[in-house]
Motif scaffolding. Structure first.
Motif, mmCIF file in Angstrom:
data_model
loop_
_atom_site.group_PDB
_atom_site.id
_atom_site.type_symbol
_atom_site.label_atom_id
_atom_site.label_comp_id
_atom_site.label_asym_id
_atom_site.label_seq_id
_atom_site.Cartn_x
_atom_site.Cartn_y
_atom_site.Cartn_z
ATOM 1 N N PHE A 44 13.470 -6.597 -1.512
ATOM 2 C CA PHE A 44 12.994 -5.286 -1.064
ATOM 3 C C PHE A 44 13.635 -4.170 -1.884
ATOM 4 O O PHE A 44 12.961 -3.203 -2.275
ATOM 5 N N LEU A 45 14.915 -4.270 -2.162
ATOM 6 C CA LEU A 45 15.576 -3.236 -2.963
ATOM 7 C C LEU A 45 14.977 -3.142 -4.352
ATOM 8 O O LEU A 45 14.861 -2.054 -4.919
ATOM 9 N N GLN A 46 14.562 -4.285 -4.921
ATOM 10 C CA GLN A 46 13.883 -4.269 -6.209
ATOM 11 C C GLN A 46 12.550 -3.527 -6.091
ATOM 12 O O GLN A 46 12.164 -2.761 -6.981
ATOM 13 N N PRO A 63 3.194 -2.708 -7.167
ATOM 14 C CA PRO A 63 3.965 -2.453 -5.941
ATOM 15 C C PRO A 63 4.621 -3.691 -5.345
ATOM 16 O O PRO A 63 5.716 -3.605 -4.785
ATOM 17 N N SER A 64 3.987 -4.839 -5.449
ATOM 18 C CA SER A 64 4.507 -6.045 -4.808
ATOM 19 C C SER A 64 5.867 -6.452 -5.358
ATOM 20 O O SER A 64 6.677 -7.059 -4.657
ATOM 21 N N THR A 65 6.129 -6.117 -6.615
ATOM 22 C CA THR A 65 7.406 -6.465 -7.239
ATOM 23 C C THR A 65 8.280 -5.253 -7.532
ATOM 24 O O THR A 65 9.479 -5.400 -7.792
ATOM 25 N N GLY A 66 7.679 -4.058 -7.541
ATOM 26 C CA GLY A 66 8.423 -2.867 -7.929
ATOM 27 C C GLY A 66 8.640 -2.770 -9.425
ATOM 28 O O GLY A 66 9.470 -1.985 -9.885
ATOM 29 N N LEU A 67 7.882 -3.537 -10.200
ATOM 30 C CA LEU A 67 8.020 -3.560 -11.660
ATOM 31 C C LEU A 67 6.808 -2.916 -12.316
ATOM 32 O O LEU A 67 5.823 -2.580 -11.656
ATOM 33 N N ALA A 123 12.106 1.456 -8.424
ATOM 34 C CA ALA A 123 11.397 2.342 -9.353
ATOM 35 C C ALA A 123 11.102 3.692 -8.729
ATOM 36 O O ALA A 123 10.892 4.682 -9.448
ATOM 37 N N LEU A 124 11.086 3.757 -7.401
ATOM 38 C CA LEU A 124 10.765 5.000 -6.703
ATOM 39 C C LEU A 124 11.996 5.841 -6.429
ATOM 40 O O LEU A 124 11.892 6.932 -5.873
ATOM 41 N N GLN A 125 13.164 5.372 -6.826
ATOM 42 C CA GLN A 125 14.396 6.123 -6.577
ATOM 43 C C GLN A 125 14.669 7.175 -7.643
ATOM 44 O O GLN A 125 15.603 7.964 -7.508
ATOM 45 N N SER A 126 13.844 7.200 -8.677
ATOM 46 C CA SER A 126 13.915 8.236 -9.712
ATOM 47 C C SER A 126 12.555 8.918 -9.798
ATOM 48 O O SER A 126 11.528 8.296 -9.529
ATOM 49 N N PRO A 127 12.520 10.182 -10.178
ATOM 50 C CA PRO A 127 11.232 10.885 -10.249
ATOM 51 C C PRO A 127 10.402 10.424 -11.442
ATOM 52 O O PRO A 127 10.932 10.144 -12.516
ATOM 53 N N CYS A 162 0.837 -1.204 0.000
ATOM 54 C CA CYS A 162 0.000 0.000 0.000
ATOM 55 C C CYS A 162 0.867 1.247 0.000
ATOM 56 O O CYS A 162 0.628 2.193 -0.757
ATOM 57 N N PHE A 163 1.902 1.261 0.854
ATOM 58 C CA PHE A 163 2.796 2.415 0.913
ATOM 59 C C PHE A 163 3.456 2.669 -0.442
ATOM 60 O O PHE A 163 3.507 3.808 -0.916
ATOM 61 N N LEU A 164 3.976 1.626 -1.071
ATOM 62 C CA LEU A 164 4.683 1.808 -2.342
ATOM 63 C C LEU A 164 3.743 2.295 -3.439
ATOM 64 O O LEU A 164 4.147 3.088 -4.298
#
Length: 579
Positions: A398-400, A426-430, A404-408, A349-351
């Motif tokens: 977790f880093l994966q 969000p669950s995968t960051g992909l 995607a959120l480390q760039s604007p 949810c947060f991501l």
């Protein structure tokens, strides 16, 4: 809505079909080949300032703060981990994990108590009988072991600067020690250890000490104001004095103001803004953890809890983004072991919210273990992104998820292309991507994401083309099609989380996007929409995120568009000989 060009193909000789499908194969190759681009890295021009809700550099380009917290406010008053790894190696590891800044904590007494401030790192460790840590620092960072504590702090900032890592100086507490409780004497102005005048003195000295140090880009006035004495009027009185003191001593840094109730509540700012003599250097911060809402995630339905929690966050802090203020989520984090159900459900949810709102953030924490915390020597930190010996990451998955959120996604200078959507998982960051016309849609790096358009008619189409997302039967791959008027081409965001994308299969069954084998995009029965507290909906959570950053598919979209706008009879004549 623009009328689609349609055509019918009469019985074609076999050779003509072969030629036509050969063209599609060639086109598929071109699509795949065009995915490969060389990303361009933005070079920051410091110092930073604010432009409405964004942090920008001197050229007006957005700089997204993707930070990690590094603890230096405990009894030892030495940045954690220096007994485990060389300082430079830690800084380089921070960069390798994709972070561009550190929120470096410090206690007021470090700069206002001359007795403490003049202690060397060795003496501070000796006072707590931390002999093993002394040996570790002598082995890994011998140059700092006999430096005064303030010089050690400066050395850490300098090492981060040598590795192009920005630093936010965070005043975490007054008396060194673990934070936080309502009764620790560090909570609010006038508490046992929280003398407002001493605090102003500490802020002024730190701001002056780092004036002219280019990688120090911000100062956070105080961490997690709390306790029975907290009140709004004193907040305005003292926080505004602190902000003015910092800006006067160091006008280059961004001044970061925290809220009440453990830095969860900034709602009082909705109708009463701060009154400061300067502008363009002000940002607010908020903290958001799974345990912020107790055990709600573990005990409730994830969709319903997510909807309720996000609405509440927007009500008490997130509204500042709409008012044109930068909002820095300066602490969030989870148990990196992956065994905490409450944290696991909160994270998705947060991501999703972090991607949608595209705010600046700092992960708690870098720390794998502590010299001394709450009476325990060498305590393991399970929220730490590094493991106990600071050698490896604790959880690469977790880093994966956060990469995607480390760039604007958007903001000043990020407008490389027109506004579009990416479909973030969000669950995968992909994100959802298409490698070619023939391959199924699947998850992949968001840097390679399609540019999608989401129309008022609820149609998700590849921007610049006639291709839209469609559902087939249950458990079948989602597909792209060009007849986008049927119900299987319309996608609603349903559930309280607003992260289920639902359509209707050709047989009328309601389905949701889901993840299948090898990260392919499929459709399945919508799950966990309400009531069920044990169900996990995260494979079906997708967030439509506004973006203006360049998609690797931009050239492909133009190729699609030119082909699909080509007159149908000419298209077939050109590639199959006749119609």
């Amino acid at each position: 809505m623009e009328k689609r060009k349609t055509f019918q193909v009469r019985k074609n000789p076999p050779m003509k079909r072969i030629v036509f499908f050969s063209f599609l194969s060639i086109f598929s190759f071109l699509v795949t080949f065009s995915d490969v681009i060389i990303p361009q890295k933005h070079v920051m021009a410091l110092p930073l300032s604010t432009d409405s809700r964004w942090i920008v550099d001197e050229n007006g380009q957005r700089v997204k703060l993707a930070c990690v917290n590094w603890v230096s406010h405990l009894e030892v008053m030495v940045a954690e981990g220096l007994s485990k790894q060389p300082m430079d190696a830690i800084a380089k590891r921070i960069v390798s994990m994709g972070f561009n800044c550190v929120r470096l904590t410090w206690p007021v007494f470090l700069v206002t108590n001359d007795t403490l401030g003049s202690l060397t790192a060795r003496q501070s460790l000796e006072s707590l009988a931390l002999l093993e840590s002394i040996s570790g620092i002598q082995a890994n960072n011998p140059s700092i072991i006999d430096l005064p504590l303030l010089n050690v702090y400066q050395a850490v900032v300098s090492s981060l600067g040598d590795n192009n890592v920005m630093v936010i100086l965070d005043n975490h507490v007054s008396k060194p020690g673990w934070c936080c409780s309502n009764s620790d004497g560090n909570g609010f102005f006038g508490d046992q250890y929280f003398d407002p005048d001493q605090w102003i003195t500490g802020l002024t000295r730190m701001a002056s000490m780092f004036n002219g140090v280019p990688n120090v880009v911000g100062m956070s006035l105080r961490n997690e104001l709390r306790g029975p004495k907290q009140n709004v009027n004193d907040w305005y009185s003292y926080m505004q004095k602190g902000a003015e003191a910092v800006h006067s001593a160091n006008p280059d840094v961004i001044v970061i103001l925290s809220g009440l109730n453990y830095d969860k509540d900034l709602s009082f700012l909705r109708n009463r803004p701060v009154d400061l003599t300067f502008s363009g250097k002000i940002m607010f911060e908020v903290h958001w953890y799974g345990f912020t809402d107790g055990q709600a995630w573990k005990n409730g339905n994830s969709n319903q809890v997510c909807g309720r929690v996000v609405d509440n966050m927007m009500r008490i802090s997130g509204f500042l983004l709409d008012q044109g203020w930068p909002l820095f989520v300066s602490e969030f984090g989870v148990d990196q072991r992956g065994t905490n159900v409450n944290d696991n459900r909160y994270l998705g949810c947060f991501l999703g919210a972090a991607a949608e709102l595209d705010f600046d953030w700092a992960l708690w924490t870098l720390v794998g273990s502590y010299y001394f915390r709450q009476g325990v020597i060498g305590m393991n930190e399970y929220y730490g992104v590094l493991n106990w010996d600071w050698r490896e990451t604790r959880n690469s998955t977790f880093l994966q998820q956060i990469s995607a959120l480390q760039s604007p996604f958007r903001g000043p200078g990020v407008s490389k292309v027109h506004l579009h959507k990416v479909i973030f998982h969000p669950s995968t960051g992909l994100c959802v991507l298409r490698k070619s016309m023939m391959d199924p849609l699947r998850l992949g790096p968001c840097t390679e994401s399609e540019a999608w358009n989401y129309s008022p008619q609820k149609i998700l189409s590849v921007k610049g083309t006639y291709f839209c997302l469609q559902t087939d039967d249950l458990a079948k791959p989602a597909k792209l099609g060009i007849i986008c008027t049927d119900s299987n081409s319309k996608w609603e965001t349903i559930s309280d989380s607003k992260m289920h994308l639902s359509s209707k299969a050709p047989n009328g069954t309601a389905v949701c996007l889901d993840i299948g084998f090898n990260n392919t995009i499929v459709t399945g029965n919508c799950k966990c929409l309400s009531k069920d507290n044990s169900c996990d909906p995260e494979s079906q959570w997708f967030k439509l995120v506004n973006s203006t950053r360049r998609s690797t598919m931009t050239k492909t979209s133009s190729l699609f568009s030119s082909i699909l706008n080509f007159p149908a009879r000419d298209f077939l004549w050109k590639f199959s000989g006749s119609v």
